[in-house]
Motif scaffolding. Structure first.
Motif, PDB file in Angstrom:
ATOM      1  N   GLU A 131      10.216  34.284  32.493  1.00 30.24           N
ATOM      2  CA  GLU A 131      11.185  33.247  32.825  1.00 30.24           C
ATOM      3  C   GLU A 131      11.817  33.582  34.179  1.00 30.24           C
ATOM      4  OE1 GLU A 131      11.691  30.521  31.133  1.00 30.24           O
ATOM      5  OE2 GLU A 131      10.318  31.097  29.503  1.00 30.24           O
ATOM      6  N   HIS A 132      12.350  32.553  34.832  1.00 32.84           N
ATOM      7  CA  HIS A 132      12.964  32.777  36.140  1.00 32.84           C
ATOM      8  C   HIS A 132      14.116  33.767  36.036  1.00 32.84           C
ATOM      9  CE1 HIS A 132      14.051  31.911  40.275  1.00 32.84           C
ATOM     10  NE2 HIS A 132      15.303  31.735  39.891  1.00 32.84           N
ATOM     11  N   SER A 133      14.878  33.707  34.942  1.00 33.30           N
ATOM     12  CA  SER A 133      15.997  34.632  34.744  1.00 33.30           C
ATOM     13  C   SER A 133      15.503  36.074  34.600  1.00 33.30           C
ATOM     14  CB  SER A 133      16.799  34.224  33.501  1.00 33.30           C
ATOM     15  OG  SER A 133      15.963  34.209  32.353  1.00 33.30           O
ATOM     16  N   GLU A 134      14.328  36.245  34.001  1.00 36.68           N
ATOM     17  CA  GLU A 134      13.766  37.583  33.837  1.00 36.68           C
ATOM     18  C   GLU A 134      13.332  38.155  35.182  1.00 36.68           C
ATOM     19  OE1 GLU A 134      11.821  37.818  29.423  1.00 36.68           O
ATOM     20  OE2 GLU A 134      10.796  36.511  30.864  1.00 36.68           O
TER      21      GLU A 134
ATOM     22  N   LYS B 250      14.597  37.400  38.032  1.00 36.44           N
ATOM     23  CA  LYS B 250      15.840  37.711  38.745  1.00 36.44           C
ATOM     24  C   LYS B 250      16.415  39.033  38.269  1.00 36.44           C
ATOM     25  CE  LYS B 250      20.203  35.603  40.164  1.00 36.44           C
ATOM     26  NZ  LYS B 250      21.093  34.416  40.039  1.00 36.44           N
ATOM     27  N   ALA B 251      16.385  39.267  36.952  1.00 39.87           N
ATOM     28  CA  ALA B 251      16.898  40.524  36.400  1.00 39.87           C
ATOM     29  C   ALA B 251      16.075  41.715  36.891  1.00 39.87           C
ATOM     30  CB  ALA B 251      16.879  40.458  34.872  1.00 39.87           C
TER      31      ALA B 251
ATOM     32  N   ASN C 109      16.946  42.380  40.572  1.00 34.54           N
ATOM     33  CA  ASN C 109      18.296  42.954  40.656  1.00 34.54           C
ATOM     34  C   ASN C 109      18.317  44.418  40.240  1.00 34.54           C
ATOM     35  OD1 ASN C 109      19.401  40.554  41.575  1.00 34.54           O
ATOM     36  ND2 ASN C 109      20.043  39.867  39.548  1.00 34.54           N
TER      37      ASN C 109
ATOM     38  N   THR D 111      15.469  47.268  32.553  1.00 33.30           N
ATOM     39  CA  THR D 111      15.793  45.880  32.192  1.00 33.30           C
ATOM     40  C   THR D 111      15.545  45.555  30.727  1.00 33.30           C
ATOM     41  OG1 THR D 111      13.563  45.114  32.769  1.00 33.30           O
ATOM     42  CG2 THR D 111      15.232  45.118  34.522  1.00 33.30           C
TER      43      THR D 111
ATOM     44  N   THR E  99       2.697  34.488  36.316  1.00 34.51           N
ATOM     45  CA  THR E  99       3.885  33.630  36.323  1.00 34.51           C
ATOM     46  C   THR E  99       3.867  32.699  37.522  1.00 34.51           C
ATOM     47  OG1 THR E  99       5.181  35.341  35.187  1.00 34.51           O
ATOM     48  CG2 THR E  99       6.412  33.623  36.353  1.00 34.51           C
TER      49      THR E  99
ATOM     50  N   GLU F 135       3.601  28.604  37.277  1.00 31.25           N
ATOM     51  CA  GLU F 135       4.669  27.765  37.837  1.00 31.25           C
ATOM     52  C   GLU F 135       4.099  26.737  38.805  1.00 31.25           C
ATOM     53  OE1 GLU F 135       7.579  30.327  39.554  1.00 31.25           O
ATOM     54  OE2 GLU F 135       8.438  30.929  37.624  1.00 31.25           O
TER      55      GLU F 135
END
Length: 362
Positions: A171-174, A176-177, A180, A297, A309, A313
């Motif tokens: 996922e996009h949030s993953e 990003k994590a 980070n 993470t 991914t 997408e």
């Protein structure tokens, strides 16, 4: 049996040989490796084939059979041995046993062995073993059916049926994590090159400063014969990847804050640890990075999952599959179709919701 890495004069990359238990070179394999190298196979492919053939020779020794005695039945036994190696003893299994290797791995090893035997056959050193049967086209009418109608194709009888796996994407949030959690600009750049560019590890590690065109947000994937870190471009084909301004800004920050200009090479990604600072980064360093990021993470992912991914997408956003093929560097569009054009339950749900909304507007 062991695989030996060797350095050849006037070659900028290593070759690999197979040695027997007396540390003597296995001559047929050496000639085959030379043939692969002469016909343009990548060094990593040659290395993989050598390790596959090592398994074949170990099997022959355990069975106490010579190369001349290899026939269809023994190749079938080899496939079974790859799945459940048993050495020199006869084993009767009452309970089913989980295979040691997956079907796709067994097929890859078998393909290397068959290629080796076909090479020996063409050289007149081995008789031909027919493991193919002619099969008519499938029942469904695919693309260009009118051209291929009635034609047959050869099917490998020994090839195992591979279980269809659904590719896991992030996922996009993953993503990003994960970025980070990177402690350096270099590590973040590696992740983003694989995610936003869809690059393989070898392609990322092969990048040179001249390959990055910052003013046009462009990355040139350029095959080269020489390699200081063992990284090569798969298929040895050039292609161009366009990326975002944000990725280019990250690359520029990395050059300013972490990259050393006084180097005797122009590799983009370098070691940052003081002891080996400035040396071109290698495969194992990237794998170690991924392992650390998994731990930090709690997100389980592999380098290739970032590429999956990216491709998924693109397709979900309406990209034509031929564009995706060119961007990823696949040799055949069918590879892209078979690998990435899949629908998850969430995709089906979204499409059905869109269908309902369209029906209500009528």
């Amino acid at each position: 049996m062991r695989v030996q890495k060797i350095i050849v004069e006037k070659k900028d990359y290593p070759l690999y040989l197979l040695l027997d238990d007396q540390y003597e070179v296995v001559e047929p394999v050496m000639r085959f490796i030379k043939y692969l190298d002469n016909t343009g196979k990548s060094p990593n492919t040659v290395k993989t084939y050598c390790y596959h053939l090592k398994l074949f020779y170990v099997f022959k020794e355990q069975r106490r059979i010579s190369l001349e005695c290899i026939n269809f039945e023994e190749l079938a036994n080899f496939v079974g041995w790859l799945r459940n190696p048993t050495g020199n003893i006869n084993v009767v299994e009452i309970q089913p046993k989980e295979a040691k290797r997956e079907e796709s791995t067994v097929n890859a090893i078998l393909n290397a062995v068959v290629s080796f035997l076909e090479y020996l056959s063409r050289s007149g050193e081995f008789r031909t073993i027919n493991i193919f049967k002619e099969v008519r086209g499938r029942n469904f009418k695919g693309f260009l059916h009118h051209i291929n109608k009635g034609k047959t194709y050869k099917k490998n009888i020994l090839k195992l049926r591979v279980k269809k796996k659904r590719l896991r994407t992030l996922e996009h949030s993953e993503v990003k994590a994960i970025t980070n959690a990177c402690h350096t600009l270099r590590d973040k750049l590696i992740i983003m090159l694989m995610y936003e560019g869809g690059l393989r590890i070898g392609e990322v590690l092969s990048l040179r400063l001249e390959d990055i065109v910052t003013w046009d947000n462009q990355i040139n994937i350029t095959p080269r014969e020489e390699s200081m870190n063992g990284a090569y471009i798969k298929l040895r084909k050039e292609r161009v990847i366009h990326v975002s301004k944000e990725l280019m800004a990250l690359y520029t920050d990395y050059l300013v804050h972490e990259y050393c200009e006084e180097l005797d090479h122009d590799y983009v990604l370098i070691v940052l640890k003081e002891t080996y600072y400035g040396q071109p980064l290698k495969y194992q360093s990237v794998l170690d990075l991924i392992r650390r990021l998994n731990k930090r993470t709690g997100i389980s992912f592999t380098p290739h999952m970032l590429r999956h991914t990216h491709a998924t997408e693109l397709i979900r956003n309406g990209w034509d599959v031929t564009y995706v093929q060119k961007r990823l560097g696949h040799a055949h569009v069918q590879t892209t179709l078979n690998t990435y054009v899949h629908l998850s339950d969430q995709d089906m749900k979204k499409e059905f919701k869109r269908y309902l909304e369209g029906r209500e507007q009528k």
